[in-house]
Design a protein around this motif. Sequence first.
Motif, mmCIF file in Angstrom:
data_model
loop_
_atom_site.group_PDB
_atom_site.id
_atom_site.type_symbol
_atom_site.label_atom_id
_atom_site.label_comp_id
_atom_site.label_asym_id
_atom_site.label_seq_id
_atom_site.Cartn_x
_atom_site.Cartn_y
_atom_site.Cartn_z
ATOM 1 N N LYS A 283 0.834 -1.204 0.000
ATOM 2 C CA LYS A 283 0.000 0.000 0.000
ATOM 3 C C LYS A 283 0.870 1.257 0.000
ATOM 4 O O LYS A 283 1.930 1.288 0.613
ATOM 5 N N GLU A 284 0.388 2.275 -0.707
ATOM 6 C CA GLU A 284 1.050 3.570 -0.688
ATOM 7 C C GLU A 284 0.531 4.369 0.508
ATOM 8 O O GLU A 284 -0.681 4.610 0.615
ATOM 9 N N ILE A 285 1.438 4.772 1.392
ATOM 10 C CA ILE A 285 1.054 5.472 2.618
ATOM 11 C C ILE A 285 1.333 6.966 2.471
ATOM 12 O O ILE A 285 2.493 7.367 2.258
ATOM 13 N N ARG B 214 5.045 8.636 1.456
ATOM 14 C CA ARG B 214 5.301 9.969 0.904
ATOM 15 C C ARG B 214 4.804 10.988 1.926
ATOM 16 O O ARG B 214 3.976 10.676 2.781
ATOM 17 N N LEU B 215 5.305 12.216 1.841
ATOM 18 C CA LEU B 215 5.016 13.209 2.874
ATOM 19 C C LEU B 215 4.513 14.517 2.277
ATOM 20 O O LEU B 215 5.099 15.050 1.339
ATOM 21 N N LEU B 216 3.421 15.015 2.859
ATOM 22 C CA LEU B 216 2.887 16.342 2.551
ATOM 23 C C LEU B 216 2.876 17.147 3.842
ATOM 24 O O LEU B 216 2.257 16.734 4.825
ATOM 25 N N CYS B 217 3.592 18.288 3.853
ATOM 26 C CA CYS B 217 3.648 19.153 5.037
ATOM 27 C C CYS B 217 2.807 20.397 4.799
ATOM 28 O O CYS B 217 2.973 21.094 3.783
ATOM 29 N N LEU C 15 -5.133 18.696 -1.847
ATOM 30 C CA LEU C 15 -5.251 17.572 -0.915
ATOM 31 C C LEU C 15 -5.955 16.393 -1.592
ATOM 32 O O LEU C 15 -5.573 15.232 -1.379
ATOM 33 N N ALA C 16 -6.951 16.680 -2.414
ATOM 34 C CA ALA C 16 -7.660 15.618 -3.137
ATOM 35 C C ALA C 16 -6.706 14.901 -4.087
ATOM 36 O O ALA C 16 -6.730 13.669 -4.197
ATOM 37 N N SER C 17 -5.852 15.669 -4.774
ATOM 38 C CA SER C 17 -4.885 15.077 -5.696
ATOM 39 C C SER C 17 -3.895 14.186 -4.949
ATOM 40 O O SER C 17 -3.567 13.082 -5.396
ATOM 41 N N TYR C 18 -3.411 14.678 -3.811
ATOM 42 C CA TYR C 18 -2.474 13.903 -2.989
ATOM 43 C C TYR C 18 -3.137 12.622 -2.489
ATOM 44 O O TYR C 18 -2.551 11.531 -2.559
ATOM 45 N N THR C 19 -4.359 12.742 -2.011
ATOM 46 C CA THR C 19 -5.094 11.597 -1.478
ATOM 47 C C THR C 19 -5.328 10.532 -2.552
ATOM 48 O O THR C 19 -5.245 9.333 -2.286
ATOM 49 N N ASN C 20 -5.609 10.976 -3.768
ATOM 50 C CA ASN C 20 -5.877 10.037 -4.858
ATOM 51 C C ASN C 20 -4.678 9.151 -5.185
ATOM 52 O O ASN C 20 -4.839 8.064 -5.730
ATOM 53 N N HIS C 21 -3.477 9.630 -4.855
ATOM 54 C CA HIS C 21 -2.265 8.875 -5.141
ATOM 55 C C HIS C 21 -1.842 7.991 -3.964
ATOM 56 O O HIS C 21 -0.764 7.385 -4.000
ATOM 57 N N CYS C 22 -2.663 7.939 -2.911
ATOM 58 C CA CYS C 22 -2.335 7.151 -1.723
ATOM 59 C C CYS C 22 -3.421 6.113 -1.467
ATOM 60 O O CYS C 22 -4.598 6.336 -1.753
#
Length: 278
Positions: free
Chosen positions: A113-115, A149-152, A193-200
């Motif tokens: 899984k991508e976290i 992956r990390l989003l700050c 945030l939606a774009s980031y979430t879609n890749h996880c």
Amino acid sequence: MLSIFKRYRMRHNHNQPVHPFTLMTVCERVKPMTQASFEFAQQSLELASYWLYPQQSTPSYSDAGNFVVNDNNATAFQHCLSKHLGLHSIPVVLSNCHETLLHALPIVALKDKEIGLVNIGHRFDLKQTLDVQLGSTFHFALNRYDNTRLLCLGIDEEIQTSQLYEYADDLGVNWLSTDEYSFRNRTSLKSQLASYTNHCDHLIITIDLTALMPSAGFDDNNRLNNKMILRTLRQSVLSGKVKMIQLVGARDNLICSRQTKEILDALCELPPILTHAA
């Protein structure tokens, strides 16, 4: 008196029904934390539940109790985490340091899984060190787990060094500054945030409670907007991908604050049918 509180809480932790969220407190000693500060944080966290989420006749959460992690022994905490994840109840961990996340990742971060890690606060927590120290959480998380992956969100650009930015770039970290993570940019943030979430496949949210408070108790300019944090949490949780939420604070004024209470109340008010999707 403290021992009475402990016995009361332990007696009320058994045979609880499954709720969308499981609240727990964790206190860990990490270098270079002093024994005195560790014990002070431990006392604050042990009593936090009596103000933040007092016992109710029909609670909207499960109370998993308090855990102390010393000498890197987090077995009890990890067992509890695994149990409630298996019940599809999202753990909400109130801890004294970000590094507690490193004990949770072996349970949450499945290899296939991508976290996505979403860190809300002023700092990257990318301190490069050979052993775990305060401020090194995401340095170890990103290097130990290739599927993270990390989003700050809310980075204070004035306290970062050029070397730290370069290291964040090397690790593929995405971030928004304090100015960018503001209510006036809420539409743009929602899209990002939606774009980031879609890749996880899964999300872990961490919130540094210090960033919600005025700097030095006076200056409000650098404080993150709690409304933005609540919007971020709601959007993330309703995606059905959130596996854990961590709130970080080591002092009474952070743990038992209006902002922390608002976050926990907002989570418990989310529709159970949607939050159980995680």
